[in-house]
Design an enzyme around this catalytic site. Structure first.
Site, PDB file in Angstrom:
ATOM      1  N   CYS A   8       0.862  -1.184   0.000  1.00  0.00           N
ATOM      2  CA  CYS A   8       0.000   0.000   0.000  1.00  0.00           C
ATOM      3  C   CYS A   8       0.898   1.233   0.000  1.00  0.00           C
ATOM      4  CB  CYS A   8      -0.983  -0.006   1.180  1.00  0.00           C
ATOM      5  SG  CYS A   8      -0.258   0.250   2.810  1.00  0.00           S
ATOM      6  N   ASN A  11       2.477   1.551   4.183  1.00  0.00           N
ATOM      7  CA  ASN A  11       2.787   0.317   4.907  1.00  0.00           C
ATOM      8  C   ASN A  11       2.564   0.468   6.412  1.00  0.00           C
ATOM      9  OD1 ASN A  11       5.624  -1.851   5.500  1.00  0.00           O
ATOM     10  ND2 ASN A  11       3.558  -2.486   4.971  1.00  0.00           N
ATOM     11  N   CYS A  13      -1.112   0.859   7.427  1.00  0.00           N
ATOM     12  CA  CYS A  13      -2.528   0.514   7.626  1.00  0.00           C
ATOM     13  C   CYS A  13      -2.906  -0.741   6.837  1.00  0.00           C
ATOM     14  CB  CYS A  13      -3.455   1.670   7.240  1.00  0.00           C
ATOM     15  SG  CYS A  13      -3.335   3.135   8.296  1.00  0.00           S
ATOM     16  N   ARG A  14      -3.230  -0.557   5.552  1.00  0.00           N
ATOM     17  CA  ARG A  14      -3.820  -1.647   4.774  1.00  0.00           C
ATOM     18  C   ARG A  14      -2.893  -2.827   4.538  1.00  0.00           C
ATOM     19  NH1 ARG A  14      -5.660   1.671  -0.291  1.00  0.00           N
ATOM     20  NH2 ARG A  14      -3.682   2.662   0.231  1.00  0.00           N
ATOM     21  N   ASP A 127      -8.685   3.331   1.917  1.00  0.00           N
ATOM     22  CA  ASP A 127      -7.648   3.675   2.882  1.00  0.00           C
ATOM     23  C   ASP A 127      -8.272   4.258   4.143  1.00  0.00           C
ATOM     24  OD1 ASP A 127      -5.400   4.466   4.262  1.00  0.00           O
ATOM     25  OD2 ASP A 127      -4.408   5.291   2.486  1.00  0.00           O
TER      26      ASP A 127
END
Length: 159
Positions: A8, A11, A13-14, A127
């Protein structure tokens, strides 16, 4: 060994959520020994002097609600060499895919895909950094990871 890299923007969260959700899923299925799973960023925004920030606290809290730890994970940036090392490079949205193509020098296709493409959906994992819906992001990632594992089973890559 099936090598999977989730990607993502930052790097935090998702992609780390996806990394640890998939690690949890393969562990519960008893096939963790068949996988190497990691995550990275397309940007350096969350990396300072070579040291990445830890998983964003609300993402960490959402994982913890489901009994999943991401302790010790810090943001790292995608490298061109990751394309040759990993079997699957899985982005969260179309901008991630474009940046993955730019960084690796390879086009999307067999190795580079968006996560929900494995669920036959051409939509991003939104996001939560911007909308705060970490529970929604968690559910979408579970959907994508489940579909990815189903794809691997149907392809007879895992039993």
């Amino acid at each position: 060994m099936i090598k999977v890299l989730f990607v993502c923007h930052g790097n935090i969260c998702r992609s780390p959520m996806a990394e640890f959700i998939l690690k949890d899923m393969v562990s519960k299925r008893g096939v963790a020994d068949q996988f190497e799973i990691s995550s990275s960023a397309t940007s350096t925004e969350e990396i300072w002097n070579g040291v990445g920030n830890p998983v964003y606290p609300p993402a960490r809290a959402e994982l913890a609600k489901h009994g999943i730890s991401c302790e010790g994970k810090r943001a790292v940036q995608l490298k061109a060499s990751d394309y040759d090392y990993y079997d699957y490079l899985i982005g969260m949205d179309k901008m991630n895919i474009r940046n993955m193509e730019r960084i690796t020098g390879h086009r999307a296709g067999n190795k580079i895909k968006m996560l929900l493409e494995y669920n036959n959906q051409d939509i991003p994992i939104s996001d939560p950094w911007y909308h705060g819906g970490f529970d929604e992001t968690y559910r979408d990632i579970v959907t994508g990871c489940t579909a990815f594992l189903d794809f691997l089973e149907k392809s007879e890559k895992i039993q």
